[in-house]
Design a protein around this motif. Structure first.
Motif, PDB file in Angstrom:
ATOM      1  N   GLN A 202       0.838  -1.217   0.000  1.00 36.29           N
ATOM      2  CA  GLN A 202       0.000   0.000   0.000  1.00 36.29           C
ATOM      3  C   GLN A 202       0.862   1.251   0.000  1.00 36.29           C
ATOM      4  O   GLN A 202       0.607   2.205  -0.726  1.00 36.29           O
ATOM      5  CB  GLN A 202      -0.763   0.101   1.326  1.00 36.29           C
TER       6      GLN A 202
ATOM      7  N   GLY B 118      -7.337  -6.868   4.149  1.00 37.91           N
ATOM      8  CA  GLY B 118      -6.297  -7.877   3.971  1.00 37.91           C
ATOM      9  C   GLY B 118      -6.806  -9.222   4.453  1.00 37.91           C
ATOM     10  O   GLY B 118      -7.428  -9.309   5.515  1.00 37.91           O
TER      11      GLY B 118
ATOM     12  N   ARG C 255       6.109 -15.099   8.948  1.00 37.23           N
ATOM     13  CA  ARG C 255       6.027 -14.830  10.386  1.00 37.23           C
ATOM     14  C   ARG C 255       6.635 -15.979  11.163  1.00 37.23           C
ATOM     15  O   ARG C 255       6.588 -17.124  10.716  1.00 37.23           O
ATOM     16  CB  ARG C 255       4.558 -14.674  10.815  1.00 37.23           C
TER      17      ARG C 255
ATOM     18  N   PHE D  83      -3.168   0.831  11.083  1.00 40.17           N
ATOM     19  CA  PHE D  83      -3.229   1.575   9.812  1.00 40.17           C
ATOM     20  C   PHE D  83      -4.648   1.880   9.348  1.00 40.17           C
ATOM     21  O   PHE D  83      -4.834   2.491   8.309  1.00 40.17           O
ATOM     22  CB  PHE D  83      -2.452   0.832   8.717  1.00 40.17           C
ATOM     23  N   THR D  84      -5.653   1.417  10.077  1.00 42.77           N
ATOM     24  CA  THR D  84      -7.036   1.754   9.709  1.00 42.77           C
ATOM     25  C   THR D  84      -7.791   2.263  10.941  1.00 42.77           C
ATOM     26  O   THR D  84      -7.549   1.826  12.067  1.00 42.77           O
ATOM     27  CB  THR D  84      -7.781   0.531   9.134  1.00 42.77           C
TER      28      THR D  84
ATOM     29  N   GLY E 183      -9.015  -8.772   7.889  1.00 37.95           N
ATOM     30  CA  GLY E 183      -9.167  -7.482   8.548  1.00 37.95           C
ATOM     31  C   GLY E 183      -9.422  -6.394   7.531  1.00 37.95           C
ATOM     32  O   GLY E 183      -9.124  -6.543   6.350  1.00 37.95           O
ATOM     33  N   CYS E 184      -9.993  -5.285   7.995  1.00 37.34           N
ATOM     34  CA  CYS E 184     -10.279  -4.181   7.063  1.00 37.34           C
ATOM     35  C   CYS E 184     -10.544  -2.897   7.855  1.00 37.34           C
ATOM     36  O   CYS E 184     -10.581  -2.901   9.081  1.00 37.34           O
ATOM     37  CB  CYS E 184     -11.488  -4.532   6.203  1.00 37.34           C
ATOM     38  N   GLY E 185     -10.728  -1.813   7.135  1.00 32.99           N
ATOM     39  CA  GLY E 185     -11.058  -0.561   7.798  1.00 32.99           C
ATOM     40  C   GLY E 185     -10.875   0.631   6.880  1.00 32.99           C
ATOM     41  O   GLY E 185     -10.536   0.489   5.702  1.00 32.99           O
TER      42      GLY E 185
ATOM     43  N   GLN F  10      -1.081 -13.689   1.367  1.00 33.15           N
ATOM     44  CA  GLN F  10      -2.132 -12.737   1.709  1.00 33.15           C
ATOM     45  C   GLN F  10      -2.524 -11.959   0.474  1.00 33.15           C
ATOM     46  O   GLN F  10      -1.802 -11.961  -0.523  1.00 33.15           O
ATOM     47  CB  GLN F  10      -1.599 -11.719   2.720  1.00 33.15           C
TER      48      GLN F  10
ATOM     49  N   ALA G 277      -9.168  -0.111   3.237  1.00 24.43           N
ATOM     50  CA  ALA G 277      -8.155  -1.142   2.988  1.00 24.43           C
ATOM     51  C   ALA G 277      -8.655  -2.451   3.574  1.00 24.43           C
ATOM     52  O   ALA G 277      -9.500  -2.458   4.491  1.00 24.43           O
ATOM     53  CB  ALA G 277      -6.830  -0.749   3.625  1.00 24.43           C
TER      54      ALA G 277
ATOM     55  N   GLU H 289      -3.788  -7.938  -0.077  1.00 25.03           N
ATOM     56  CA  GLU H 289      -4.139  -6.640   0.471  1.00 25.03           C
ATOM     57  C   GLU H 289      -4.988  -5.911  -0.561  1.00 25.03           C
ATOM     58  O   GLU H 289      -4.846  -6.158  -1.763  1.00 25.03           O
ATOM     59  CB  GLU H 289      -2.816  -5.877   0.663  1.00 25.03           C
TER      60      GLU H 289
HETATM   61  N1  DAH Z   1      -2.178  -6.610   7.651  1.00 24.55           N
HETATM   62  C1  DAH Z   1      -3.160  -7.292   8.449  1.00 24.55           C
HETATM   63  C2  DAH Z   1      -2.612  -8.615   8.911  1.00 24.55           C
HETATM   64  O1  DAH Z   1      -1.658  -9.099   8.369  1.00 24.55           O
HETATM   65  C3  DAH Z   1      -4.413  -7.516   7.670  1.00 24.55           C
HETATM   66  C4  DAH Z   1      -5.154  -6.224   7.439  1.00 24.55           C
HETATM   67  C5  DAH Z   1      -6.029  -5.773   8.360  1.00 24.55           C
HETATM   68  C6  DAH Z   1      -4.929  -5.507   6.292  1.00 24.55           C
HETATM   69  C7  DAH Z   1      -6.739  -4.611   8.183  1.00 24.55           C
HETATM   70  C8  DAH Z   1      -5.616  -4.304   6.091  1.00 24.55           C
HETATM   71  C9  DAH Z   1      -6.523  -3.881   7.064  1.00 24.55           C
HETATM   72  O2  DAH Z   1      -5.456  -3.556   5.017  1.00 24.55           O
HETATM   73  O3  DAH Z   1      -7.205  -2.739   6.850  1.00 24.55           O
HETATM   74  O4  DAH Z   1      -3.157  -9.202   9.807  1.00 24.55           O
END
Ligand code: DAH
Length: 340
Positions: free
Chosen positions: A177, A310, A198, A253-254, A285-287, A211, A308, A213
């Motif tokens: 992003q 993911g 991880r 980030f959200t 996840g999102c936001g 993943q 966003a 995004e």
């Molecule tokens: N980066 C997060 C993770 O790896 C996933 C994620 C959550 C991405 C919320 C996003 C978001 O863009 O808005 O768990």
């Protein structure tokens, strides 16, 4: 002297001609006899030391010519012998070309690959650009620009594979992003599929997984649009009729952030062992993009808003095919893979 050279040449030719050239060993024996350390040609070369300075050049030239002649003849003889051996083998064997073939099976695409292609296809049709990003990120892209504070637990050595100070294998695709926002002007929509890493390993967690995004930025982008896009996406992945719900959550980030669940694909929301009786399964996840992230990328948060999201590709593949262990997806076991 020169007679003994021509004599040796004749002897060699006669000897080579007398061989039935079917064995490499026979040719090898001649090679040793003439060119070996104590071989006849080698002997002639050694005799050069006893000659006068006038005799030496002409003699040396002749012996070297002989040596070359013998080497070449032997090379050729080796080829003839190899061919003869092959012919003999072919003649003695019998190939029954009427036998049925023993089941050549066609391969199939990997379930993870299928999920990835489907996601790319879906979002490409909605006008999203695809950016694969990079596996190695710096602290700025993986954490700092994403508004992740220095003491955030995900930065821990126990969770992140560090390659050097502030350089790591990306722990999520969210960093793409940042690269994208640094190099593009809104409005835009993009997705970033890719591998993430991880320090984690059990039945449902692997040290490497995939993943995707997503990011949409424009004037007047709302959370309602995020919900709409993800609902259509889930319909596509799991069939229309799948329910979604958004639970309040936190991501640096959200703001606001949510976790999205889908109604359990096994029991259709009734509650079963797989969804631990809840009827729901977490998918990602999102936001709404946090204004600080916009500021870090030089985008005016007063003018633009965005959303966003993911989610994990492995998780989607596991849900779709009721795969109990994430390791099966990367294990390369043909018994598992041949089911798809
Ligand atoms: N980066 C997060 C993770 O790896 C996933 C994620 C959550 C991405 C919320 C996003 C978001 O863009 O808005 O768990």
């Amino acid at each position: 002297m020169s007679e003994s050279i021509s004599k040796l040449k004749q002897d060699f030719e006669a000897e080579l001609a007398s061989l039935v050239l079917t064995s490499k060993e026979d040719v090898d024996a001649i090679r040793v006899k003439y060119l070996g350390k104590k071989g006849l040609v080698t002997d002639l070369l050694k005799q050069m030391g006893g000659l006068s300075a006038e005799e030496r050049p002409a003699y040396g030239k002749k012996v070297n010519e002989l040596k070359e002649f013998v080497s070449e003849a032997i090379e050729k003889a080796l080829l003839v012998a190899a061919d003869a051996a092959l012919q003999k083998k072919l003649a003695s064997g019998f190939v029954d070309i009427s036998l049925p073939e023993n089941g050549i099976s066609a391969g199939s695409t990997h379930p993870l690959y299928d999920v990835r292609e489907e996601i790319i296809d879906f979002f490409a049709h909605m006008g999203f650009e695809v950016d694969f990003g990079r596996d190695i990120e710096t602290d700025w892209y993986n954490f700092e620009a994403l508004n992740t504070p220095p003491d955030h637990p995900s930065r821990d050595m126990q969770d992140t594979f560090y390659l050097a100070d502030k350089v790591m294998l990306r722990t999520h695709t969210s960093g793409t992003q940042i690269h994208y926002m640094e190099t593009h002007k809104p409005p835009f929509r993009m997705i970033a599929p890719g591998h993430v890493f991880r320090v984690d390993s059990d039945a449902t967690h692997a040290p490497m997984f995939q993943q995707c995004e997503g990011l949409v930025v424009d004037e007047n982008i709302t959370f309602a649009q995020l919900k709409g896009v993800l609902q259509v996406f889930m319909d596509k992945l799991f069939g229309s009729g799948v329910k979604t719900r958004f639970r309040p959550s936190f991501f640096p980030f959200t703001e606001p952030s949510a976790e999205m669940d889908v109604s359990c694909v096994f029991c259709k929301g009734e509650g079963c062992r797989r969804c631990k009786g809840t009827g729901w399964m977490e998918i990602g996840g999102c936001g709404s993009v946090d204004p600080n992230v916009f500021i870090n990328c030089g985008i005016d948060p007063e003018r633009y808003t965005g959303f966003a999201f993911g989610f994990g590709l492995d998780r989607i593949a596991m849900l779709r095919h009721a795969i109990p262990e994430i390791g099966l997806l990367t294990g390369n076991d043909e018994r598992f893979l041949s089911q798809f």
